[in-house]
Structures are given as C-alpha cells and as structure tokens.
Design a protein around this motif. Structure first.
Motif, mmCIF file in Angstrom:
data_model
loop_
_atom_site.group_PDB
_atom_site.id
_atom_site.type_symbol
_atom_site.label_atom_id
_atom_site.label_comp_id
_atom_site.label_asym_id
_atom_site.label_seq_id
_atom_site.Cartn_x
_atom_site.Cartn_y
_atom_site.Cartn_z
ATOM 1 N N LYS A 113 0.828 -1.208 0.000
ATOM 2 C CA LYS A 113 0.000 0.000 0.000
ATOM 3 C C LYS A 113 0.867 1.265 0.000
ATOM 4 C CE LYS A 113 -4.271 -1.765 1.973
ATOM 5 N NZ LYS A 113 -5.236 -1.649 3.071
ATOM 6 N N LYS A 114 1.989 1.224 0.705
ATOM 7 C CA LYS A 114 2.906 2.372 0.704
ATOM 8 C C LYS A 114 3.482 2.589 -0.691
ATOM 9 C CE LYS A 114 4.384 2.050 5.497
ATOM 10 N NZ LYS A 114 5.502 1.714 6.388
ATOM 11 N N GLN A 115 3.850 1.498 -1.359
ATOM 12 C CA GLN A 115 4.378 1.594 -2.714
ATOM 13 C C GLN A 115 3.325 2.182 -3.650
ATOM 14 O OE1 GLN A 115 5.994 -2.133 -4.129
ATOM 15 N NE2 GLN A 115 7.052 -2.493 -2.193
ATOM 16 N N LYS A 116 2.073 1.723 -3.484
ATOM 17 C CA LYS A 116 0.973 2.254 -4.292
ATOM 18 C C LYS A 116 0.808 3.749 -4.086
ATOM 19 C CE LYS A 116 -3.223 0.890 -4.551
ATOM 20 N NZ LYS A 116 -4.555 0.383 -4.250
ATOM 21 N N LEU A 117 0.873 4.177 -2.838
ATOM 22 C CA LEU A 117 0.712 5.593 -2.514
ATOM 23 C C LEU A 117 1.838 6.422 -3.129
ATOM 24 C CD1 LEU A 117 -0.808 7.839 -1.080
ATOM 25 C CD2 LEU A 117 0.473 7.285 0.996
ATOM 26 N N ARG A 118 3.072 5.926 -3.050
ATOM 27 C CA ARG A 118 4.196 6.645 -3.651
ATOM 28 C C ARG A 118 4.012 6.788 -5.163
ATOM 29 N NH1 ARG A 118 7.359 4.000 0.474
ATOM 30 N NH2 ARG A 118 7.706 2.201 -0.865
ATOM 31 N N LEU A 119 3.546 5.725 -5.795
ATOM 32 C CA LEU A 119 3.300 5.791 -7.234
ATOM 33 C C LEU A 119 2.184 6.785 -7.549
ATOM 34 C CD1 LEU A 119 3.488 2.074 -8.400
ATOM 35 C CD2 LEU A 119 5.011 3.933 -9.039
ATOM 36 N N LYS A 120 1.124 6.751 -6.756
ATOM 37 C CA LYS A 120 0.004 7.662 -6.975
ATOM 38 C C LYS A 120 0.450 9.114 -6.834
ATOM 39 C CE LYS A 120 -4.704 8.578 -5.418
ATOM 40 N NZ LYS A 120 -5.753 8.200 -4.466
ATOM 41 N N GLU A 121 1.286 9.385 -5.844
ATOM 42 C CA GLU A 121 1.792 10.743 -5.649
ATOM 43 C C GLU A 121 2.677 11.174 -6.814
ATOM 44 O OE1 GLU A 121 3.648 10.287 -1.829
ATOM 45 O OE2 GLU A 121 1.802 10.794 -0.752
ATOM 46 N N GLU A 122 3.507 10.260 -7.315
ATOM 47 C CA GLU A 122 4.365 10.596 -8.451
ATOM 48 C C GLU A 122 3.533 10.831 -9.711
ATOM 49 O OE1 GLU A 122 8.277 9.041 -10.907
ATOM 50 O OE2 GLU A 122 7.615 7.915 -9.166
ATOM 51 N N ILE A 123 2.499 10.019 -9.906
ATOM 52 C CA ILE A 123 1.603 10.199 -11.039
ATOM 53 C C ILE A 123 0.938 11.570 -10.969
ATOM 54 C CG2 ILE A 123 -0.576 9.410 -12.075
ATOM 55 C CD1 ILE A 123 0.333 6.521 -11.230
ATOM 56 N N ALA A 124 0.441 11.924 -9.792
ATOM 57 C CA ALA A 124 -0.226 13.220 -9.621
ATOM 58 C C ALA A 124 0.751 14.361 -9.876
ATOM 59 C CB ALA A 124 -0.812 13.319 -8.221
ATOM 60 N N ARG A 125 1.976 14.222 -9.408
ATOM 61 C CA ARG A 125 2.988 15.275 -9.587
ATOM 62 C C ARG A 125 3.314 15.465 -11.072
ATOM 63 N NH1 ARG A 125 8.302 15.166 -10.222
ATOM 64 N NH2 ARG A 125 8.457 12.950 -9.793
ATOM 65 N N LEU A 126 3.471 14.349 -11.791
ATOM 66 C CA LEU A 126 3.831 14.435 -13.208
ATOM 67 C C LEU A 126 2.668 14.876 -14.082
ATOM 68 C CD1 LEU A 126 6.016 11.229 -13.583
ATOM 69 C CD2 LEU A 126 6.790 13.597 -13.576
ATOM 70 N N ALA A 127 1.449 14.617 -13.646
ATOM 71 C CA ALA A 127 0.267 14.946 -14.451
ATOM 72 C C ALA A 127 -0.071 16.436 -14.390
ATOM 73 C CB ALA A 127 -0.922 14.111 -13.982
#
Length: 54
Positions: free
Chosen positions: A39-53
C-alpha cells in the motif's frame, strides 16, 4: 522516455500493486506487514503520477 509513456508505466505498476494487495487480502494467513508495504508503494506511485500529471 516521454512523460506520457512514463505516466502509462506508472499507472500500470499502480494497477499491478492494486491486484497484489487484493490477492494478499483474500488469501488465508495474510501478512499485514506485506500488505502495508504494498500500500505504501501504491501511494508513492500515486503521488508521483499526480505530480507528473500537473
């Protein structure tokens, strides 16, 4: 690698982690530490996706 292709790859990894979390939660003898890490890995990916988008 373009930003669009990088976002696509991140989304693919996020979906894969989602299915792994679901699988772990359904299996008997669930390892809560493993689920928490996924779940932590998922959250980190989600945050990176949001930052790049942006």
């Amino acid at each position: 690698m373009t930003i669009a292709s990088h976002l696509q790859e991140l989304n693919r990894k996020h979906e894969h982690l989602s299915s792994m979390v679901e699988k772990e939660q359904r299996s008997p003898g669930t390892d809560t530490l493993k689920i928490a890490e996924l779940k932590k890995q998922k959250l980190r990916l989600k945050e990176e996706i949001a930052r790049l988008a942006q």
